[in-house]
Enzyme design. Sequence first.
Site, short mmCIF file in Angstrom:
data_model
loop_
_atom_site.label_atom_id
_atom_site.label_comp_id
_atom_site.label_asym_id
_atom_site.label_seq_id
_atom_site.Cartn_x
_atom_site.Cartn_y
_atom_site.Cartn_z
N ILE A 136 8.57 22.36 -2.05
CA ILE A 136 7.36 23.16 -2.01
C ILE A 136 6.58 22.76 -0.76
O ILE A 136 6.75 21.66 -0.24
CB ILE A 136 6.50 22.98 -3.28
CG1 ILE A 136 6.18 21.51 -3.55
CG2 ILE A 136 7.17 23.59 -4.49
CD1 ILE A 136 5.32 21.29 -4.80
N ASP A 137 5.77 23.67 -0.27
CA ASP A 137 5.09 23.46 1.00
C ASP A 137 4.16 22.25 0.95
O ASP A 137 3.69 21.84 -0.11
CB ASP A 137 4.25 24.69 1.36
CG ASP A 137 5.09 25.95 1.50
OD1 ASP A 137 6.30 25.83 1.74
OD2 ASP A 137 4.52 27.04 1.35
N LYS A 138 3.85 21.73 2.13
CA LYS A 138 2.94 20.59 2.26
C LYS A 138 1.63 20.84 1.51
O LYS A 138 1.15 19.97 0.78
CB LYS A 138 2.66 20.32 3.73
CG LYS A 138 1.59 19.27 3.98
CD LYS A 138 1.25 19.15 5.46
CE LYS A 138 0.11 18.18 5.68
NZ LYS A 138 -0.28 18.09 7.12
N THR A 140 0.99 22.98 -0.84
CA THR A 140 1.15 23.45 -2.22
C THR A 140 1.33 22.23 -3.11
O THR A 140 2.10 21.33 -2.78
CB THR A 140 2.39 24.37 -2.35
OG1 THR A 140 2.23 25.50 -1.51
CG2 THR A 140 2.58 24.84 -3.78
N ARG A 237 3.51 33.06 -0.60
CA ARG A 237 2.51 33.26 0.44
C ARG A 237 2.80 34.53 1.25
O ARG A 237 1.90 35.31 1.56
CB ARG A 237 2.46 32.03 1.35
CG ARG A 237 2.02 30.76 0.62
CD ARG A 237 2.34 29.51 1.42
NE ARG A 237 1.64 29.51 2.71
CZ ARG A 237 1.98 28.71 3.72
NH1 ARG A 237 2.99 27.87 3.60
NH2 ARG A 237 1.30 28.76 4.84
#
Length: 305
Positions: A136-138, A140, A237
Site C-alpha cells: 500500500i502507498d506510503k 495510505t 486514487r
Amino acid sequence: MENKIITITEEMAGTRMDKIVSKTCDLSRTRVKELLEQEKIHVNDQLEKGSYTCKVNDTITVEIPDNQPLDVKPEKMDLDIIYEDHDVLVINKPKGMVVHPAPGHLEHTLVNGLLYHCDDLSGINGVLRPGIVHRIDKDTSGLLVVAKNDNAHMALSSQLADKTCHREYVAIVHHPFNHSYGTIDAPIGRDPKDRQKMAVTEKNSKPAITHFQVLQNFKDYAYIRCQLETGRTHQIRVHMAYIGHPVTGDDVYGNGSPKWLCGQCLHAKKIGFIHPDGRYMEFDSELPDYFKKLLANLETQKTEI
C-alpha cells in the site's frame, strides 16, 4: 546455483512455457519472468519467450541462482502486528511509512522493520522486497499481509491473481454523491504524459475494477468504502480522481486539500484471505486517529445521499 531439467509430456504439451516452469519449479510468474530476462531458461538449448507453446519431448533447462545476500539492514521498529504464525504476518501500517526499500532509499521502511522482527521472510520478490506479497502507498494506512516463506507467498499471490483475496478500503473523497453504490471498470497504466504517475488509459494498461459504497455524504466531501477486484498501482486514487471524486489530501491525483484535512485520507481497513493451511482468515482494523479526527470535523456537515 540450482539446475532443473523439465521434459515435456503429452499432458504438458500445448501449455505456455512460463506456466510450466512456474508450476514445476515452484516459482512465481514474476520470478520466472526475471529468469527469462536473465537468459537463465532455455528450450532445447535455445532462448524462447515465456509465451512459447511447449511440444512433446521439448527439454526446458532452468538455472536458478542462489539467493543474494540482503543489502537491506534490519531496523528495530514498533510494528503494529495484528496476527503472526509460521507462515504469515498481518501488519497495520501507519501513514507515512514506505513498504519496501528502493535504490537510494534503503532505510526506515516496513521491510527494514520486518527483517529485525524475523529472519524467515519469503525471497520470491527479490532482495529489496522480502515477504512483500502486495503493498500500500506510503501515505495510505492500514492492513497488509506478509509471507514468511515461499510457499505462503505463492499461495497468497495466487489469490491476488485469482481475485479471491478480499481487500476493503475506506476513504474520504471530494464532493458528495447522488447515488449510493458504484463500480469503476477502467484500465490503468502509466500516464503517457507523466511516467511517474498512473492513469486510466487504453495504452499499455491492465484491467482495473473498483467497487464503492457511499457511507456518508457531507457538504463538500463523502466518506466511502472501496472493494478492490484488481490491485493496480494507485488504483483507488486513480479511479476516484477519474470519476471526479479525488481522495482528499492526494497531491498527485487530486488538487490537494487544506492542512486541517490531515493529508491523504485512504485506509486499508479489512483484508481476508485463505491461509496456506486452508483456513479463511479475515482481519479488520480500527480507523486511525487522523481519519477519526477528519470525520469528527465533518460531522456537522452531513447531508442525505
